[in-house]
Design a protein around this motif. Sequence first.
Motif, PDB file in Angstrom:
ATOM      1  N   ALA A   1       0.808  -1.218   0.000  1.00 10.45           N
ATOM      2  CA  ALA A   1       0.000   0.000   0.000  1.00 10.45           C
ATOM      3  C   ALA A   1       0.840   1.266   0.000  1.00 10.45           C
ATOM      4  CB  ALA A   1      -0.930   0.009   1.209  1.00 10.45           C
ATOM      5  N   ALA A   2       2.102   1.176   0.372  1.00 13.54           N
ATOM      6  CA  ALA A   2       2.987   2.337   0.407  1.00 13.54           C
ATOM      7  C   ALA A   2       4.411   1.870   0.117  1.00 13.54           C
ATOM      8  CB  ALA A   2       2.920   3.032   1.764  1.00 13.54           C
ATOM      9  N   THR A   3       5.235   2.774  -0.359  1.00 12.60           N
ATOM     10  CA  THR A   3       6.628   2.454  -0.640  1.00 12.60           C
ATOM     11  C   THR A   3       7.498   2.813   0.569  1.00 12.60           C
ATOM     12  OG1 THR A   3       7.186   4.626  -1.540  1.00 12.60           O
ATOM     13  CG2 THR A   3       6.271   2.973  -3.078  1.00 12.60           C
ATOM     14  N   ILE A   4       8.702   2.264   0.593  1.00 13.73           N
ATOM     15  CA  ILE A   4       9.657   2.623   1.639  1.00 13.73           C
ATOM     16  C   ILE A   4      10.015   4.094   1.529  1.00 13.73           C
ATOM     17  CG2 ILE A   4      11.970   2.181   2.548  1.00 13.73           C
ATOM     18  CD1 ILE A   4       9.839  -0.020   3.046  1.00 13.73           C
ATOM     19  N   GLY A   5      10.089   4.607   0.318  1.00 13.59           N
ATOM     20  CA  GLY A   5      10.341   6.029   0.144  1.00 13.59           C
ATOM     21  C   GLY A   5       9.284   6.882   0.819  1.00 13.59           C
ATOM     22  N   GLU A   6       8.022   6.460   0.715  1.00 12.11           N
ATOM     23  CA  GLU A   6       6.943   7.188   1.389  1.00 12.11           C
ATOM     24  C   GLU A   6       7.038   7.043   2.903  1.00 12.11           C
ATOM     25  OE1 GLU A   6       3.585   6.867  -2.152  1.00 12.11           O
ATOM     26  OE2 GLU A   6       3.803   5.228  -0.698  1.00 12.11           O
ATOM     27  N   LEU A   7       7.398   5.860   3.378  1.00 11.59           N
ATOM     28  CA  LEU A   7       7.573   5.662   4.822  1.00 11.59           C
ATOM     29  C   LEU A   7       8.660   6.579   5.380  1.00 11.59           C
ATOM     30  CD1 LEU A   7       7.458   1.870   5.766  1.00 11.59           C
ATOM     31  CD2 LEU A   7       5.840   3.668   6.375  1.00 11.59           C
ATOM     32  N   LYS A   8       9.754   6.736   4.628  1.00 16.04           N
ATOM     33  CA  LYS A   8      10.873   7.557   5.103  1.00 16.04           C
ATOM     34  C   LYS A   8      10.479   9.013   5.307  1.00 16.04           C
ATOM     35  CE  LYS A   8      14.913   4.983   3.515  1.00 16.04           C
ATOM     36  NZ  LYS A   8      16.179   5.053   2.738  1.00 16.04           N
ATOM     37  N   GLU A   9       9.421   9.450   4.642  1.00 16.75           N
ATOM     38  CA  GLU A   9       8.945  10.813   4.839  1.00 16.75           C
ATOM     39  C   GLU A   9       8.328  11.003   6.224  1.00 16.75           C
ATOM     40  OE1 GLU A   9       6.263  11.699   1.705  1.00 16.75           O
ATOM     41  OE2 GLU A   9       7.745  11.426   0.102  1.00 16.75           O
ATOM     42  N   HIS A  10       8.003   9.898   6.874  1.00 17.92           N
ATOM     43  CA  HIS A  10       7.313   9.954   8.167  1.00 17.92           C
ATOM     44  C   HIS A  10       8.181   9.495   9.336  1.00 17.92           C
ATOM     45  CE1 HIS A  10       3.372  10.780   6.341  1.00 17.92           C
ATOM     46  NE2 HIS A  10       3.753   9.945   5.391  1.00 17.92           N
ATOM     47  N   GLY A  11       9.291   8.833   9.083  1.00 17.95           N
ATOM     48  CA  GLY A  11      10.092   8.365  10.203  1.00 17.95           C
ATOM     49  C   GLY A  11      11.332   7.615   9.783  1.00 17.95           C
ATOM     50  N   ASP A  12      12.238   7.437  10.760  1.00 16.96           N
ATOM     51  CA  ASP A  12      13.517   6.759  10.520  1.00 16.96           C
ATOM     52  C   ASP A  12      13.678   5.519  11.389  1.00 16.96           C
ATOM     53  OD1 ASP A  12      13.885   7.864  13.060  1.00 16.96           O
ATOM     54  OD2 ASP A  12      15.430   9.274  12.431  1.00 16.96           O
ATOM     55  N   PHE A  13      12.607   5.126  12.081  1.00 13.93           N
ATOM     56  CA  PHE A  13      12.682   4.065  13.091  1.00 13.93           C
ATOM     57  C   PHE A  13      11.344   3.337  13.099  1.00 13.93           C
ATOM     58  CE2 PHE A  13      11.653   2.650  17.370  1.00 13.93           C
ATOM     59  CZ  PHE A  13      12.829   2.120  17.875  1.00 13.93           C
TER      60      PHE A  13
ATOM     61  N   GLU B   1      10.468  -9.740   7.609  1.00 20.04           N
ATOM     62  CA  GLU B   1      10.292  -8.758   8.677  1.00 20.04           C
ATOM     63  C   GLU B   1      11.026  -7.467   8.318  1.00 20.04           C
ATOM     64  OE1 GLU B   1       8.304  -9.726  11.003  1.00 20.04           O
ATOM     65  OE2 GLU B   1       8.321 -11.889  10.624  1.00 20.04           O
ATOM     66  N   MET B   2      10.411  -6.336   8.628  1.00 22.31           N
ATOM     67  CA  MET B   2      11.019  -5.030   8.380  1.00 22.31           C
ATOM     68  C   MET B   2      11.623  -4.474   9.660  1.00 22.31           C
ATOM     69  SD  MET B   2       9.182  -1.419   7.365  1.00 22.31           S
ATOM     70  CE  MET B   2       8.411  -2.047   5.877  1.00 22.31           C
ATOM     71  N   VAL B   3      12.822  -3.921   9.536  1.00 24.54           N
ATOM     72  CA  VAL B   3      13.448  -3.157  10.615  1.00 24.54           C
ATOM     73  C   VAL B   3      13.913  -1.825  10.026  1.00 24.54           C
ATOM     74  CG1 VAL B   3      15.299  -3.016  12.305  1.00 24.54           C
ATOM     75  CG2 VAL B   3      14.251  -5.220  11.822  1.00 24.54           C
ATOM     76  N   ALA B   4      13.488  -0.726  10.633  1.00 24.24           N
ATOM     77  CA  ALA B   4      13.973   0.604  10.255  1.00 24.24           C
ATOM     78  C   ALA B   4      14.753   1.169  11.431  1.00 24.24           C
ATOM     79  CB  ALA B   4      12.808   1.526   9.905  1.00 24.24           C
ATOM     80  N   LEU B   5      16.016   1.491  11.183  1.00 22.24           N
ATOM     81  CA  LEU B   5      16.899   1.979  12.248  1.00 22.24           C
ATOM     82  C   LEU B   5      17.830   3.029  11.667  1.00 22.24           C
ATOM     83  CD1 LEU B   5      17.881   1.680  15.205  1.00 22.24           C
ATOM     84  CD2 LEU B   5      19.472  -0.077  14.391  1.00 22.24           C
ATOM     85  N   ASN B   6      17.814   4.213  12.280  1.00 21.77           N
ATOM     86  CA  ASN B   6      18.673   5.320  11.846  1.00 21.77           C
ATOM     87  C   ASN B   6      18.472   5.663  10.371  1.00 21.77           C
ATOM     88  OD1 ASN B   6      19.851   5.410  14.455  1.00 21.77           O
ATOM     89  ND2 ASN B   6      21.311   3.805  13.880  1.00 21.77           N
ATOM     90  N   GLY B   7      17.245   5.512   9.904  1.00 21.67           N
ATOM     91  CA  GLY B   7      16.934   5.881   8.537  1.00 21.67           C
ATOM     92  C   GLY B   7      17.191   4.812   7.501  1.00 21.67           C
ATOM     93  N   ASP B   8      17.784   3.685   7.894  1.00 20.26           N
ATOM     94  CA  ASP B   8      18.009   2.561   6.984  1.00 20.26           C
ATOM     95  C   ASP B   8      16.898   1.538   7.184  1.00 20.26           C
ATOM     96  OD1 ASP B   8      20.406   3.487   5.804  1.00 20.26           O
ATOM     97  OD2 ASP B   8      21.540   2.809   7.552  1.00 20.26           O
ATOM     98  N   PHE B   9      16.365   1.026   6.074  1.00 13.72           N
ATOM     99  CA  PHE B   9      15.281   0.043   6.127  1.00 13.72           C
ATOM    100  C   PHE B   9      15.810  -1.308   5.649  1.00 13.72           C
ATOM    101  CE2 PHE B   9      13.028   3.876   6.597  1.00 13.72           C
ATOM    102  CZ  PHE B   9      11.742   3.596   7.036  1.00 13.72           C
TER     103      PHE B   9
END
Length: 241
Positions: free
Chosen positions: A40-52, A63-71
């Motif tokens: 439903a959304a891209t990682i690029g769109e997610l990055k606009e809302h958070g880095d974690f 499984e997804m892990v977002a840490l310090n802006g890296d997904f």
Amino acid sequence: MVIALSIRLFPAYAQQKLQRHAGYQVSTLGALNVGVYEGAATIGELKEHGDFGLGTFEGLEGEMVALNGDFFQIETDGVPIRVNKEARTPFASVVSFSREKTLRTSGLMTYAGLQEAIDRQLKTRNLPQAIRIYGVFPFLRVRSVPRQVLPYPPLAKVVKEQQKVFELHNVRGTLVGFRMPQYMSSLNVMGYHFHFIASDFKTGGHLLDGQFLNAVVETQTVRDWQLGLPETASFAAATLP
């Protein structure tokens, strides 16, 4: 594409402050539970809302892990790989993490004991908490699940029949997660929910259980929770709880 719905969990008297304490979520846990795995959304769109944060990928692929802006995507081999901004997610939660409180635990704790220790230092259990835990973990049990094919089975069936479980020992890394209040249980995972990634980026997964020795816990209260609802055929047709 998603339709944005903002749930104000705290009075919006200071918009700038709320923006620094905002969480963003794609879709709902109820939709994921019944097999709505279409991106439903891209990682690029997610990055606009958070880095974690955490979540999964289209088709429930790992499984997804977002840490310090890296997904990162952790598939059933347990190895994290960085994903590009075009990768898609059916369900994810992110924040721009900013530590508010630090809890330094002492001694060896079970997963249940760690949750109790965090609960004791919270001012309220009625607001979401973003939580980062790091250190050397004596033992962690983590899992991942494989990509599904249509027609998608419900999440419980995938976990029961297909999850791949890993046992990690004396591993250094970070747990990325949230504590959600009970009243949000149809939207997100109630209580504690963590994904793990090792400091050397060689392993990780969804946390099932563990032991925690002198772990450092950092928390951030989330006072504004924004929900992006999927504009997909599968979400529109789903029978949601």
